[in-house]
Design an enzyme around this catalytic site. Structure first.
Site, PDB file in Angstrom:
ATOM      1  N   ASP A 401       0.864  -1.177   0.000  1.00 24.40           N
ATOM      2  CA  ASP A 401       0.000   0.000   0.000  1.00 24.40           C
ATOM      3  C   ASP A 401       0.901   1.228   0.000  1.00 24.40           C
ATOM      4  O   ASP A 401       2.113   1.114   0.136  1.00 24.40           O
ATOM      5  CB  ASP A 401      -0.957  -0.008   1.199  1.00 24.40           C
ATOM      6  N   LYS A 402       0.309   2.393  -0.195  1.00 27.09           N
ATOM      7  CA  LYS A 402       1.128   3.600  -0.323  1.00 27.09           C
ATOM      8  C   LYS A 402       1.332   4.272   1.031  1.00 27.09           C
ATOM      9  O   LYS A 402       2.458   4.424   1.492  1.00 27.09           O
ATOM     10  CB  LYS A 402       0.472   4.583  -1.309  1.00 27.09           C
ATOM     11  N   THR A 403       0.223   4.623   1.691  1.00 29.82           N
ATOM     12  CA  THR A 403       0.314   5.407   2.922  1.00 29.82           C
ATOM     13  C   THR A 403       0.945   4.600   4.039  1.00 29.82           C
ATOM     14  O   THR A 403       0.476   3.520   4.377  1.00 29.82           O
ATOM     15  CB  THR A 403      -1.092   5.883   3.341  1.00 29.82           C
ATOM     16  N   PHE A 534     -16.255   8.136   8.627  1.00 33.27           N
ATOM     17  CA  PHE A 534     -15.674   7.840   7.308  1.00 33.27           C
ATOM     18  C   PHE A 534     -15.734   6.343   7.051  1.00 33.27           C
ATOM     19  O   PHE A 534     -15.544   5.533   7.954  1.00 33.27           O
ATOM     20  CB  PHE A 534     -14.211   8.299   7.280  1.00 33.27           C
ATOM     21  N   ARG A 588      -2.327  14.948  -1.319  1.00 40.44           N
ATOM     22  CA  ARG A 588      -3.616  14.315  -0.996  1.00 40.44           C
ATOM     23  C   ARG A 588      -4.662  15.419  -0.888  1.00 40.44           C
ATOM     24  O   ARG A 588      -4.472  16.380  -0.137  1.00 40.44           O
ATOM     25  CB  ARG A 588      -3.518  13.558   0.331  1.00 40.44           C
TER      26      ARG A 588
END
Length: 733
Positions: A401-403, A534, A588
């Site tokens: 994954d990126k984050t 969220f 972002r």
């Protein structure tokens, strides 16, 4: 033993503290498993039969066992020792290796099961071993301790009924996550008070999803109607998570032992097979077929040769009486087995000995490797199972994954836009919001009221908590501040700090009131009515607040793809330009919207939300429907840009992985432009890389999206073949 999984009903009822509920409530006692964790495969009694069974499931071991038995039973030209000794050696070495690895698992299980926990019984703390916790026990957990089972959070040392946990051992996330106690039990923060609680919990049966939980708690009070409250993932403290920055919490055990979410996600008991072992087995079958063929041909030729009486019984080798009386079919079968043993060398037993020894000794070399030693934690590489050593050199795909993996997960507020006007860097004391300290950067200004509305939205639309700096473990507070922000999402902290740069400071949540300090240094109070959390499907979150004047406001922030369809279309274009440019810069982006609610609209939303929260069946679908109806017809205010810096030496690492022939896949929920920019920055994409974009737009709205995707990939493949130079066939390597 746990209750049979096949016979599980949809829900379970847990009696808090084992205190009987009023007679008016019909309750059938249920059996639950104890809190023992078992990750080991063997016990002292079943090790030998179970291990031998697993080993003889391997084709090679079973084959050599059969050959050994043939040599013992049938009169063969070779000694049984030639097959028996290597087989015994391989079986013994493998059994010792697997026994040692399982002993380590037993030791780790005992450390967990025998650890001390405190259970509240008769208003007193009773020290117990973790494995003796039962469903319904009220457990006390102190700071930096790990939760011994899955608990419903009842009360904490914090007056607001919150606690902070890290779930790094469960999902790899190192951020603090905020959990909330049941509203009616937050005041029960002593042993005596918590012991007075009479309640039952109805919740779903155990399931492995770490982020899902549906339940409700019914609290009984003398001479009063029972009170029912909904329970969700924010009320559930998972086994394996660690309590942080909270002195203590009380929780009631709902899932224990092998029914905890952590245990349900454990998949370590299956026998692992490496690719090399699978390929050896495939070759073994081929050689076995050759061996059977050779033995069949030789047996046939022998009896063809012996069809001549002179060849069947020459003068120097006369048959005994027993041989003459033996059935011909039986003689043929024993001859066939003798030829099998004679040609047995075609399958090399020594290779299996070598492979097992290499795996066993190779695991020590991995743990001794100094280049894999971490100085910070004083630990080297740990080999959990040596069956897969050689797989490490055959990794073809790396998924990341990126984050937090490619990036540092440390967010910094860069800029924002309000009604299409760009705001960047810190404000100056003299000129207000849109000009900066240092070199002047003037981008035009939105109306003052819109600026303040946007900053209030940043200060209110989040789940950030405030902690005093000296209480926070391992977090450095800002030198000018005596507090620090804590949130499960670093984005939210970056946005709150961004608003603080421009004069609006979030001061915390107290008794359901959010406090902020505005640019005039005045404190504003907003009653927090609802948080629409969220989720990755909606890709947005909202809050509903009431101002001191009684006005009801909904603030919403989220991805542009989820916000733009829900706002007035004429407001989109000025903001969209900034969002697209920020995304191309690798930032972002989030869009911010609001709407004003009437009392009638709010009452309807409040009723629908409470009904959906109390549902035990299809709660998520019902909540999503209410969220969808609520977050409509909003007004766009602006957008934010946050930077998440790449990790050090990331580009060099990805280049090294590519040079080693590995294919790297990056999974991210970012905008397409942000993802592209990040991939170029970390050299996953080169300037010469041809990009194929497969999006919802290119795939279209056809019913069979998989077929359409397949067609696009085929077209791309044909295009690549056509683009290859015609003279390529003339090149020689």
């Amino acid at each position: 033993q746990c209750a049979g999984e096949e016979k599980r009903v949809g829900t379970r009822t847990v009696v808090v503290g084992h205190r009987p509920v009023p007679d008016t409530e019909a309750y059938v006692a249920q059996k639950f498993c104890d809190n023992r964790i078992v990750s080991s495969k063997y016990t002292l009694w079943n090790f030998l039969p179970k291990n031998l069974f697993e080993q003889f499931r391997r084709i090679a071991s079973f084959y050599f066992l059969i050959i050994f038995l043939v040599q013992v039973i049938v009169d063969t030209p070779t000694s049984p020792v030639t097959s028996g000794l290597p087989l015994f050696f391989v079986i013994t070495v493998t059994a010792i290796k697997q026994g040692y690895e399982d002993w380590l698992r037993h030791r780790a299980d005992n450390e967990v099961n025998k650890s001390n926990v405190f259970v509240v019984e008769n208003a007193k703390q009773v020290r117990k071993e973790s494995e003796k916790i039962k469903v319904g026990d009220i457990v006390e957990v102190k700071a930096d301790e790990t939760f011994p089972c899955d608990l419903i959070f009842l009360a904490s040392s914090s007056t607001d009924g919150t606690c902070y946990v890290t779930t790094a051992s469960l999902d790899g996330e190192s951020n603090f996550k905020t959990h909330y106690a049941v509203r009616d039990t937050t005041v029960l923060c002593t042993d005596e008070a918590i012991d007075t609680l009479t309640a039952t919990i109805e919740c779903e049966q155990p399931q492995p999803d770490l982020y899902k939980f549906v339940g409700r708690i019914i609290i009984y009070r003398s001479n009063q109607e029972p009170v029912a409250r909904s329970l969700g993932p924010e009320n559930l403290l998972l086994k394996g998570a660690t309590l942080k920055n909270t002195k203590k919490i009380y929780g009631v055990a709902v899932y224990t032992g092998m029914e905890t979410k952590m245990a349900l996600n454990y998949q370590g008991k299956s026998q692992k097979r490496s690719a090399v072992e699978k390929s050896i087995n495939a070759f073994l079958i081929v050689y076995l077929c050759i061996l059977l063929g050779k033995a069949t041909v030789c047996t046939t030729l022998k009896y063809v040769w012996q069809s001549n009486p002179f060849n069947d019984e020459p003068w120097y080798n006369e048959k005994t009486k027993k041989e003459r009386e033996t059935f011909k079919v039986l003689r043929m079968f024993t001859d066939f087995l003798s030829f099998m043993v004679l040609f047995n060398f075609i399958i090399p037993v020594s290779m299996y000995v070598t492979v097992e020894m290499q795996k066993f000794l190779g695991s020590f070399f991995i743990s001794w490797d100094k280049e894999m030693y971490d100085e910070e934690i004083q630990e080297g590489a740990l080999v959990n199972t040596s069956d897969l050593n050689e797989e490490l050199g055959q990794v073809e795909y790396v998924f990341t994954d990126k984050t937090g993996t490619l990036t540092e997960n440390s967010m910094e507020f860069i800029e924002c836009c309000i009604d299409g006007h760009k705001y960047k860097d810190c404000i100056s004391e003299v000129d207000g919001f849109s000009q900066t300290d240092g070199p002047l950067k003037y981008y035009g200004k939105a109306e003052k009221s819109r600026e303040e509305l946007f900053l209030r939205a940043l200060c209110l639309c989040h789940t950030v908590q405030i902690k005093e700096a000296d209480q926070v473990d391992g977090l450095m507070a800002h030198p000018e501040r005596k507090y620090t922000y804590i949130s499960s999402s670093p984005d939210e902290i970056a946005l709150v700090k961004g608003a603080e740069k421009y004069g609006f400071t979030f001061l915390g949540l107290e008794n359901d009131f959010m406090k902020i300090r505005n640019q005039k240094n005045e404190t504003e109070m907003y009653q927090l009515l609802h948080v629409l959390n969220f989720d990755p499907v909606r890709r947005r979150m909202s809050v509903i607040v009431r101002t001191t004047t009684g006005k009801l406001l909904l603030f919403c922030k989220g991805a542009d793809s989820s916000i733009f369809p829900r706002v007035q279309q004429e407001e989109i274009q000025p903001t969209k330009v900034h969002v697209d440019r920020n995304a191309m810069d690798g930032y972002r982006t989030l869009c911010v919207a609001f709407k004003e609610l009437t009392e009638k609209e709010y009452d309807k939303i409040d009723r629908q939300l409470n009904e959906a929260k109390m549902a035990l069946q299809d709660r998520e679908e019902k909540m999503a429907k209410v969220f969808d109806d609520t977050e409509a017809d909003m007004h766009l205010i602006g957008a934010t840009a946050v930077e998440d810096r790449l990790q050090e030496h990331l580009a060099e690492t990805i280049e090294a992985l590519h040079a080693a022939g590995m294919k790297v896949w990056v999974l991210t929920g970012d905008k397409m432009e942000t993802a592209k920019s990040t991939c170029y920055a970390c050299r996953l994409f080169q300037t010469s890389t041809e990009l194929l974009e497969l999006t919802a737009r290119t795939v279209g709205d056809s019913e069979r999206k998989e077929d359409r995707l397949h067609e696009l990939l085929l077209e791309y493949h044909k295009k690549l073949i056509q683009d290859v130079p015609k003279n390529r066939g003339g090149l020689k390597r």
